[in-house]
Design an enzyme around this catalytic site. Sequence first.
Site, short mmCIF file in Angstrom:
data_model
loop_
_atom_site.label_atom_id
_atom_site.label_comp_id
_atom_site.label_asym_id
_atom_site.label_seq_id
_atom_site.Cartn_x
_atom_site.Cartn_y
_atom_site.Cartn_z
N ASP A 72 11.64 -7.36 8.06
CA ASP A 72 11.58 -6.80 6.71
C ASP A 72 11.67 -5.27 6.73
O ASP A 72 11.25 -4.62 7.69
CB ASP A 72 10.24 -7.16 6.05
CG ASP A 72 10.22 -8.56 5.48
OD1 ASP A 72 11.13 -9.34 5.79
OD2 ASP A 72 9.28 -8.87 4.74
N HIS A 123 15.41 -7.30 0.25
CA HIS A 123 13.96 -7.08 0.17
C HIS A 123 13.61 -6.06 -0.93
O HIS A 123 12.61 -5.37 -0.85
CB HIS A 123 13.43 -6.60 1.53
CG HIS A 123 11.94 -6.69 1.68
ND1 HIS A 123 11.20 -7.79 1.29
CD2 HIS A 123 11.04 -5.80 2.21
CE1 HIS A 123 9.92 -7.58 1.56
NE2 HIS A 123 9.79 -6.38 2.11
N HIS A 127 10.66 -1.67 -2.84
CA HIS A 127 9.48 -2.40 -2.37
C HIS A 127 8.38 -2.49 -3.43
O HIS A 127 7.19 -2.61 -3.11
CB HIS A 127 8.92 -1.79 -1.08
CG HIS A 127 8.19 -2.79 -0.23
ND1 HIS A 127 6.81 -2.92 -0.23
CD2 HIS A 127 8.65 -3.70 0.67
CE1 HIS A 127 6.45 -3.87 0.62
NE2 HIS A 127 7.55 -4.37 1.18
N HIS A 217 8.53 -6.34 11.16
CA HIS A 217 9.17 -5.19 10.51
C HIS A 217 9.82 -4.34 11.59
O HIS A 217 9.14 -3.92 12.53
CB HIS A 217 8.13 -4.35 9.76
CG HIS A 217 7.42 -5.08 8.66
ND1 HIS A 217 6.38 -5.95 8.91
CD2 HIS A 217 7.59 -5.06 7.31
CE1 HIS A 217 5.94 -6.45 7.75
NE2 HIS A 217 6.65 -5.92 6.77
#
Length: 261
Positions: A72, A123, A127, A217
């Site tokens: 991510d 994604h 965010h 990540h």
Amino acid sequence: MPTRTHRSRARVVPALFAASLALLLGGCSVDSTSPADARADAPKSDGKPLASGRSGPAVDCGEAKCIALTFDAGPGKDTPELLDMLKKEDVHATFFLLGKNHVLKHPDVVRRLAAEGHEVANHTWTHKRLDQLDKDGIREELGRTQDAIAEITGEKPRLMRPPQGRTDDEVTEVSKELGLSQVLWSATAKDYSTTDSELIKKRIVDQAGRDGIILLHDIYDGTVPAVPGIIAELKKRGYTFVTVPELLAPAAPEPGTVYRP
């Protein structure tokens, strides 16, 4: 001797902790579909390649012990090094990319992700928690990233991961409108909270399971160095690494559907 009130609190606290842990591991409480159920319920794919540059399922996850490696919030400065590692190990992963300051900053890396057969996914743009936005806000966060990735790779993503795993009916509705499936996870290293690569590896290996989806990540310092050890140990335990669409095959990712192991 504890009072009735104290006994009630003693029961409530563990229950709240369990609920919080479940939320952290898998997002909000919404209807979801497991990879195994997806495979069982859909006898054929939509005919699209499982990832850019590749076609046809590399493995039957109904028979093999599959697990999906996902990253991510990139791409970041360490993503090229990660791609070198994955190429060496012949592992394909799913990358849920952030638009602002990531996709826009690293277009060559996005292009390389697609060219090397990884699944390029969404994604959001900045965010933001999608469940705290109205439909226009959700559409903005997802749609801008769709367009930015398509401009680089020539193809819009078909998967998205909501930040923090937070989703709701409106997120589902907009995702369906944009042709996006939602992908949650079953294993997380909480790599945002540590730079200890051995700890990151241990947390993932301890949580690994068949049909699992690993959340990491590629923007944190301890994560990329942990990846070779994760791959080596899970291969040793008989796992086959696949992208999320490969994990669902022969089913095609269904827009709006929430997939969670």
